[in-house]
Design a protein around this motif. Structure first.
Motif, PDB file in Angstrom:
ATOM      1  N   VAL A  64      46.241  40.899  20.244  1.00  0.00           N
ATOM      2  CA  VAL A  64      44.968  40.258  19.889  1.00  0.00           C
ATOM      3  C   VAL A  64      44.030  40.265  21.095  1.00  0.00           C
ATOM      4  CG1 VAL A  64      43.879  38.115  19.065  1.00  0.00           C
ATOM      5  CG2 VAL A  64      46.078  38.824  18.123  1.00  0.00           C
ATOM      6  N   GLN A  65      44.606  40.001  22.277  1.00  0.00           N
ATOM      7  CA  GLN A  65      43.822  40.059  23.530  1.00  0.00           C
ATOM      8  C   GLN A  65      43.114  41.412  23.642  1.00  0.00           C
ATOM      9  OE1 GLN A  65      43.395  38.347  26.408  1.00  0.00           O
ATOM     10  NE2 GLN A  65      44.997  36.796  26.581  1.00  0.00           N
ATOM     11  N   ILE A  66      43.896  42.465  23.389  1.00  0.00           N
ATOM     12  CA  ILE A  66      43.345  43.818  23.517  1.00  0.00           C
ATOM     13  C   ILE A  66      42.218  44.027  22.509  1.00  0.00           C
ATOM     14  CG2 ILE A  66      43.896  46.291  23.229  1.00  0.00           C
ATOM     15  CD1 ILE A  66      46.772  45.519  24.268  1.00  0.00           C
ATOM     16  N   LYS A  67      42.451  43.594  21.259  1.00  0.00           N
ATOM     17  CA  LYS A  67      41.424  43.727  20.209  1.00  0.00           C
ATOM     18  C   LYS A  67      40.153  42.973  20.591  1.00  0.00           C
ATOM     19  CE  LYS A  67      43.395  45.772  16.487  1.00  0.00           C
ATOM     20  NZ  LYS A  67      44.779  45.351  16.259  1.00  0.00           N
ATOM     21  N   LEU A  68      40.330  41.768  21.139  1.00  0.00           N
ATOM     22  CA  LEU A  68      39.155  40.965  21.494  1.00  0.00           C
ATOM     23  C   LEU A  68      38.356  41.639  22.605  1.00  0.00           C
ATOM     24  CD1 LEU A  68      40.557  37.291  21.409  1.00  0.00           C
ATOM     25  CD2 LEU A  68      38.981  38.354  19.786  1.00  0.00           C
ATOM     26  N   ARG A  69      39.074  42.180  23.584  1.00  0.00           N
ATOM     27  CA  ARG A  69      38.369  42.853  24.689  1.00  0.00           C
ATOM     28  C   ARG A  69      37.607  44.076  24.170  1.00  0.00           C
ATOM     29  NH1 ARG A  69      42.991  42.954  27.929  1.00  0.00           N
ATOM     30  NH2 ARG A  69      43.320  40.812  28.589  1.00  0.00           N
TER      31      ARG A  69
END
Lengths: 79, 206
Positions: A64-69
């Motif tokens: 999710v972190q990656i998607k948000l970035r």
């Protein structure tokens, strides 16, 4: 002496420390003679603690972190 | 409440963002993404929904920063946007579950004294705390709370915000916040009591 029902109604304010000193004192007097209310008080307090310990901390999962970035990069920084 | 330092930092970031400095937005993203995600996740208990909400909130902060007038704290504004986006998400899939919060109180006699035996399980939960069963029971109980009580309980007791801050975010008076919080706690206490009492009975039969 205040009754059990009144005691339970006052618990939230009691824990917030916002009761006036006289009311807090009558509550504590009641607790001295009422084991069921002491049990109620302890389990009331423990309920919030248990829920907090169970539901926190919420960490953002790595994918999710990656998607948000990526989202910020694609839609906000270079719209 | 945020510390004075946090408030000042937010004010500087908002000012810089309004002036078009992208680094300020990056900083806001770093500072707020976990709080946005955690609140939304605890309200929806769904990773995809929390991710969608977080993206939407970030976009709203970016697009609407000029409409933020600073009448309340920036953090309150962010929490409010988060809750609005979360409610929208919940509306699209909501199967409203009605529970009565009245069952949270013990039985009283006509004079207002307790009529039932109250067991004190508060000291015996340690070994159970991290079991998946206990976790499931707690998650389910919080999920069952009506929305008005749930949001107050999550902000105040789970996220650990002050009663004043919760009132500011939800535009409620302090007594209204406390009343919802109390109802939520009573309901959850009752649910947990049923579970721990049943657990004790089960263990004693083994």
């Amino acid at each position: 002496m205040i009754c059990c029902k009144e005691c339970i109604d006052l618990l939230c304010d009691y824990f917030e420390g916002t009761l006036n000193p006289d009311t807090a004192a009558s509550l504590e007097d009641h607790f001295k003679d009422c084991p069921p209310c002491v049990s109620f008080l302890e389990t009331y307090r423990q309920t919030s603690d248990l829920c907090r310990k169970t539901l926190t901390p919420v960490e953002i999962p790595e994918p999710v972190q990656i998607k948000l970035r990526e989202f910020v990069k694609n839609y906000i920084q270079s719209p | 409440m945020p510390t004075q330092e946090e408030k000042e930092q937010d004010e500087i970031l908002v000012r810089d963002m309004k002036a078009g400095h992208m680094e300020a937005f990056d900083k806001i993203f770093e500072l707020y993404q976990r709080r946005i995600y955690a609140l939304s996740f605890n309200m929806t208990r769904n990773q995809m929904d929390a991710q969608d909400v977080t993206q939407e909130v970030l976009l709203t902060i970016y697009r609407k920063i000029d409409t933020f007038q600073g009448k309340s704290a920036f953090s309150s504004w962010v929490y409010r946007i988060t809750l609005n986006a979360t409610y929208m998400k919940l509306r699209t899939k909501k199967k409203e579950q009605y529970v009565s919060l009245d069952e949270g109180l013990p039985n009283f006699n006509h004079a207002g004294f307790q009529n039932e035996k109250i067991s004190d399980w508060s000291k015996s939960t340690d070994s159970l705390l991290f079991s998946n069963e206990t976790k499931g029971v707690i998650e389910k109980a919080v999920e069952l709370l009506p929305e008005k009580e749930k949001v107050v309980f999550i902000l105040r007791d789970i996220e650990g915000l002050s009663t004043e801050k919760v009132g500011d975010i939800l535009d409620l008076t302090i007594p209204a916040v406390k009343s919802r919080l109390h109802r939520a706690r009573l309901f959850l206490r009752k649910r947990l009591s049923n579970y721990f009492d049943e657990y004790k009975t089960r263990s004693s039969k083994k």
